[in-house]
Design a protein around this motif. Structure first.
Motif, PDB file in Angstrom:
ATOM      1  N   TRP A  20       0.792  -1.225   0.000  1.00 46.32           N
ATOM      2  CA  TRP A  20       0.000   0.000   0.000  1.00 46.32           C
ATOM      3  C   TRP A  20       0.824   1.275   0.000  1.00 46.32           C
ATOM      4  CZ3 TRP A  20      -4.249  -1.152   4.205  1.00 46.32           C
ATOM      5  CH2 TRP A  20      -4.968  -2.290   3.819  1.00 46.32           C
ATOM      6  N   LEU A  21       1.915   1.282   0.750  1.00 42.06           N
ATOM      7  CA  LEU A  21       2.700   2.511   0.868  1.00 42.06           C
ATOM      8  C   LEU A  21       3.676   2.668  -0.288  1.00 42.06           C
ATOM      9  CD1 LEU A  21       3.613   2.696   4.654  1.00 42.06           C
ATOM     10  CD2 LEU A  21       1.962   4.075   3.424  1.00 42.06           C
ATOM     11  N   ARG A  22       3.862   3.893  -0.709  1.00 43.68           N
ATOM     12  CA  ARG A  22       4.866   4.211  -1.731  1.00 43.68           C
ATOM     13  C   ARG A  22       6.252   4.127  -1.100  1.00 43.68           C
ATOM     14  NH1 ARG A  22       2.475   9.625  -4.596  1.00 43.68           N
ATOM     15  NH2 ARG A  22       0.487   8.722  -5.183  1.00 43.68           N
ATOM     16  N   PRO A  23       7.289   4.054  -1.930  1.00 48.43           N
ATOM     17  CA  PRO A  23       8.648   4.134  -1.384  1.00 48.43           C
ATOM     18  C   PRO A  23       8.812   5.432  -0.585  1.00 48.43           C
ATOM     19  CG  PRO A  23       8.717   3.410  -3.656  1.00 48.43           C
ATOM     20  CD  PRO A  23       7.294   3.805  -3.383  1.00 48.43           C
ATOM     21  N   GLY A  24       9.368   5.306   0.600  1.00 51.02           N
ATOM     22  CA  GLY A  24       9.518   6.457   1.482  1.00 51.02           C
ATOM     23  C   GLY A  24       8.254   6.804   2.242  1.00 51.02           C
ATOM     24  N   GLY A  25       7.203   5.971   2.119  1.00 46.97           N
ATOM     25  CA  GLY A  25       5.936   6.234   2.793  1.00 46.97           C
ATOM     26  C   GLY A  25       6.032   6.039   4.294  1.00 46.97           C
ATOM     27  N   CYS A  26       5.056   6.569   5.007  1.00 47.06           N
ATOM     28  CA  CYS A  26       5.066   6.563   6.464  1.00 47.06           C
ATOM     29  C   CYS A  26       3.723   6.060   6.999  1.00 47.06           C
ATOM     30  CB  CYS A  26       5.323   7.979   6.962  1.00 47.06           C
ATOM     31  SG  CYS A  26       5.356   8.130   8.740  1.00 47.06           S
ATOM     32  N   LEU A  27       3.786   5.254   8.054  1.00 47.71           N
ATOM     33  CA  LEU A  27       2.594   4.768   8.744  1.00 47.71           C
ATOM     34  C   LEU A  27       2.719   5.147  10.208  1.00 47.71           C
ATOM     35  CD1 LEU A  27      -0.009   2.973   8.884  1.00 47.71           C
ATOM     36  CD2 LEU A  27       1.529   1.091   9.442  1.00 47.71           C
ATOM     37  N   TYR A  28       1.677   5.765  10.746  1.00 48.86           N
ATOM     38  CA  TYR A  28       1.617   6.076  12.166  1.00 48.86           C
ATOM     39  C   TYR A  28       0.676   5.061  12.788  1.00 48.86           C
ATOM     40  CZ  TYR A  28       0.408   8.346  16.517  1.00 48.86           C
ATOM     41  OH  TYR A  28       0.187   8.611  17.838  1.00 48.86           O
ATOM     42  N   LEU A  29       1.138   4.373  13.819  1.00 47.77           N
ATOM     43  CA  LEU A  29       0.364   3.288  14.431  1.00 47.77           C
ATOM     44  C   LEU A  29       0.298   3.491  15.935  1.00 47.77           C
ATOM     45  CD1 LEU A  29      -0.931   0.440  13.959  1.00 47.77           C
ATOM     46  CD2 LEU A  29       1.334  -0.483  14.407  1.00 47.77           C
ATOM     47  N   GLN A  30      -0.898   3.368  16.484  1.00 53.96           N
ATOM     48  CA  GLN A  30      -1.079   3.420  17.934  1.00 53.96           C
ATOM     49  C   GLN A  30      -1.358   2.005  18.417  1.00 53.96           C
ATOM     50  OE1 GLN A  30      -3.853   6.337  19.521  1.00 53.96           O
ATOM     51  NE2 GLN A  30      -4.550   4.824  20.972  1.00 53.96           N
TER      52      GLN A  30
END
Length: 77
Positions: A20-30
């Motif tokens: 799902w994420l592009r290269p360099g993408g970021c996911l914030y997870l709690q």
């Protein structure tokens, strides 16, 4: 995203990272982390949190009470 309503959060994290994420993408997870068994739906034992961060190019963790906030980044390729 929070893990509270996920039955298999590690599987979903791998899909997000790999599909799902592009290269360099970021996911914030709690993550709700408590020192008791993982079979309680939505809660993760603190010693299992490193598994959530495995395989990510960038990893940052901030703890706040029973919550762990993870910032996970894919590699820029």
């Amino acid at each position: 995203m929070t893990t509270r309503y996920l039955r298999d959060p590690l599987r979903l994290l791998r899909q997000v990272r790999d599909r799902w994420l592009r290269p360099g993408g970021c996911l914030y997870l709690q993550v709700l982390a408590k020192p008791f068994p993982d079979e309680l739906h939505g809660w993760v034992a603190p010693e299992n949190l490193p598994a959530f961060m495995d395989g990510w190019a960038g990893r940052q963790r901030m703890d706040e009470g029973p919550r762990a906030h993870l910032v996970l980044r894919t590699s820029p390729r």
